[in-house]
Design an enzyme around this catalytic site. Structure first.
Site, PDB file in Angstrom:
ATOM      1  N   HIS A  92       0.817  -1.216   0.000  1.00  0.00           N
ATOM      2  CA  HIS A  92       0.000   0.000   0.000  1.00  0.00           C
ATOM      3  C   HIS A  92       0.849   1.263   0.000  1.00  0.00           C
ATOM      4  CE1 HIS A  92       0.289   0.966   4.385  1.00  0.00           C
ATOM      5  NE2 HIS A  92       0.299  -0.341   4.566  1.00  0.00           N
ATOM      6  N   ASP A 131      -0.192   4.445   1.090  1.00  0.00           N
ATOM      7  CA  ASP A 131      -0.414   5.468   2.120  1.00  0.00           C
ATOM      8  C   ASP A 131       0.301   5.131   3.421  1.00  0.00           C
ATOM      9  OD1 ASP A 131      -2.279   3.307   2.475  1.00  0.00           O
ATOM     10  OD2 ASP A 131      -3.363   4.541   3.923  1.00  0.00           O
ATOM     11  N   ASP A 185       6.387   1.028   6.613  1.00  0.00           N
ATOM     12  CA  ASP A 185       5.045   0.469   6.439  1.00  0.00           C
ATOM     13  C   ASP A 185       4.292   1.389   5.502  1.00  0.00           C
ATOM     14  OD1 ASP A 185       2.422  -0.351   6.644  1.00  0.00           O
ATOM     15  OD2 ASP A 185       2.154   0.333   8.707  1.00  0.00           O
ATOM     16  N   GLU A 231      -5.012   2.283   2.877  1.00  0.00           N
ATOM     17  CA  GLU A 231      -5.040   1.057   3.678  1.00  0.00           C
ATOM     18  C   GLU A 231      -5.197   1.394   5.153  1.00  0.00           C
ATOM     19  OE1 GLU A 231      -3.492  -2.345   6.061  1.00  0.00           O
ATOM     20  OE2 GLU A 231      -2.782  -0.280   6.021  1.00  0.00           O
ATOM     21  N   GLU A 232      -4.519   2.481   5.558  1.00  0.00           N
ATOM     22  CA  GLU A 232      -4.457   2.819   6.981  1.00  0.00           C
ATOM     23  C   GLU A 232      -5.757   3.407   7.521  1.00  0.00           C
ATOM     24  OE1 GLU A 232      -2.053   1.896   8.726  1.00  0.00           O
ATOM     25  OE2 GLU A 232      -0.204   1.882   7.547  1.00  0.00           O
TER      26      GLU A 232
HETATM   27 ZN    ZN Z   1       0.806  -1.365   6.347  1.00  0.00          ZN
END
Ligand code: ZN
Length: 381
Positions: free
Chosen positions: A81, A83, A111, A144-145
């Site tokens: 992802h 974001d 991440d 995603e977050e």
């Molecule tokens: Zn992640």
């Protein structure tokens, strides 16, 4: 040619440093998308953008890069992802002897930029060396977050993949998520009856008392090793001289088992409604599914692929459940079985987030190994 032999460590690290320096908090991923598109186009691949931007209210959609391959084999999905959480603008990555951190004022964003850097590196190697591999669909999602909104907006019909790999899990390299919980969120309104607290309290029904009784009877916290529940917020009341007529509750439940989640939801709903009924009032309870559970069968060939790829790199695979949802939950709910692999980032969502240089590179090697293994064995799912 052995793809792994051609990992360019310095190039990968440089790519990673560039990617994290491009801030991309959720709904503001356009600059990182542009960077990815630039790399893809330079390598001769097209990065298609879907229409998720409008759905999630962001400045770019999800990106899909299709890499042609042996068309007698099923297409394979690989995902990361774009974001990050906040504070994610103005990231200044610092390279130490063995790791990369931020300057302490922002998150690092490993991440999931470590996943993106690894996949871009894989594209560089594949475009240079070719080799036998199935057709690939590389998907970079947005948002995603913030509730997995990007992958939820992704139209399954745009993908040909029949199985895949998500590169977005914490934990040491080698950890592989094969199971994730379903999550559902509850909004409840306990309706009481207002009255003057001093003159006529018997004419009122305190929504606070009703909610308190219900909560005291409710099973929350860790229910068992598969299921959890939590009341996250409670709102209500105006003044000490008014019997409170409305309490609102926000809660959630998660379970690795869809059936246990249904039972837990029903329990929480019934406890609220029964407590209200005892006082002659009502409770409205609404549930919304946040994401579905996912689990990969014990005999799935995807496990074999990962085991083989890891053993070639001296990594010991550890298969296990995740405590929360990820793009893997949603994409597997859309009918594409996946695994979610740890890629070595640490202390995510904090200013202390870091990743070791070795893990960053090993994760990229693992992606290439996986592609090589699926090129060699015929995976049918
Ligand atoms: Zn992640």
């Amino acid at each position: 040619m052995d793809a792994v032999a051609s990992i360019d460590r310095e190039r990968l690290i440089a790519d990673f440093m560039t990617l994290v320096a491009i801030g991309s908090p959720s709904r503001d991923e356009a600059n990182v998308a542009a960077y990815i598109r630039g790399v893809a186009e330079e390598l001769g691949y097209l990065a298609e953008e879907d229409d998720a931007a409008e759905i999630v209210g962001g400045n770019t959609g999800n990106l899909i890069i299709r890499v042609p391959g042996d068309s007698t084999k099923s297409t394979v999905l690989m995902m990361a992802h774009m974001d990050t959480v906040a504070p994610g603008h103005g990231v200044q990555p610092i390279r130490h002897a063995d790791r990369i951190t931020s300057d302490g004022k922002t998150i690092l964003g490993a991440d999931d930029k470590a996943g993106i850097a690894g996949l871009l590196h894989m594209l560089r190697v594949l475009s240079a060396t070719g080799g036998d591999h199935p057709p690939l669909e590389i998907v970079f999602t947005v948002c995603e977050e913030v509730g997995l909104q990007g992958v939820k907006a992704l139209d399954r019909r745009q993908l040909r993949a029949s199985y895949g790999f998500v590169f977005d899990s914490g934990g040491p390299l080698g950890f592989v998520v094969t199971e994730g919980p379903a999550q559902a969120k509850m909004e409840a309104r306990v309706q009481g009856r207002a009255a003057h607290a001093g003159l006529a309290p018997e004419k009122g029904v305190s929504a606070i008392v009703v909610a308190a009784q219900a909560i005291s009877e409710m099973r929350v916290g860790r229910i068992n090793e598969r299921t959890t529940a939590n009341i996250g917020q409670i709102r209500g009341g105006y003044a000490t001289n008014i019997v409170c007529d409305l309490v609102e509750l926000s809660a959630e439940a998660r379970s690795l088992s869809t059936e246990e989640l249904r039972v837990q939801r029903e329990h929480m709903t019934q406890v609220l409604q029964h407590a209200a009924a005892r006082h002659g009032v009502t409770a409205e309870v609404e549930w919304q599914e946040s994401y579905p559970a996912f689990s990969l069968s014990e005999d799935s060939p995807l496990r074999r692929v990962v085991k083989q790829a890891m053993s070639e790199l001296g990594i010991t695979p550890v298969f296990g459940p995740a405590g929360s949802g990820s793009d893997a939950s949603v994409i597997s709910g859309k009918g594409i079985p996946v695994l979610n692999l740890a890629i070595g980032y640490q202390q995510i969502h904090t200013l202390e987030e870091w990743i070791s240089l070795d893990d960053l590179c090993l994760a990229a090697e693992l992606m290439l190994r996986i592609v090589r293994v699926i090129g060699e064995i015929d995976v049918r799912v």
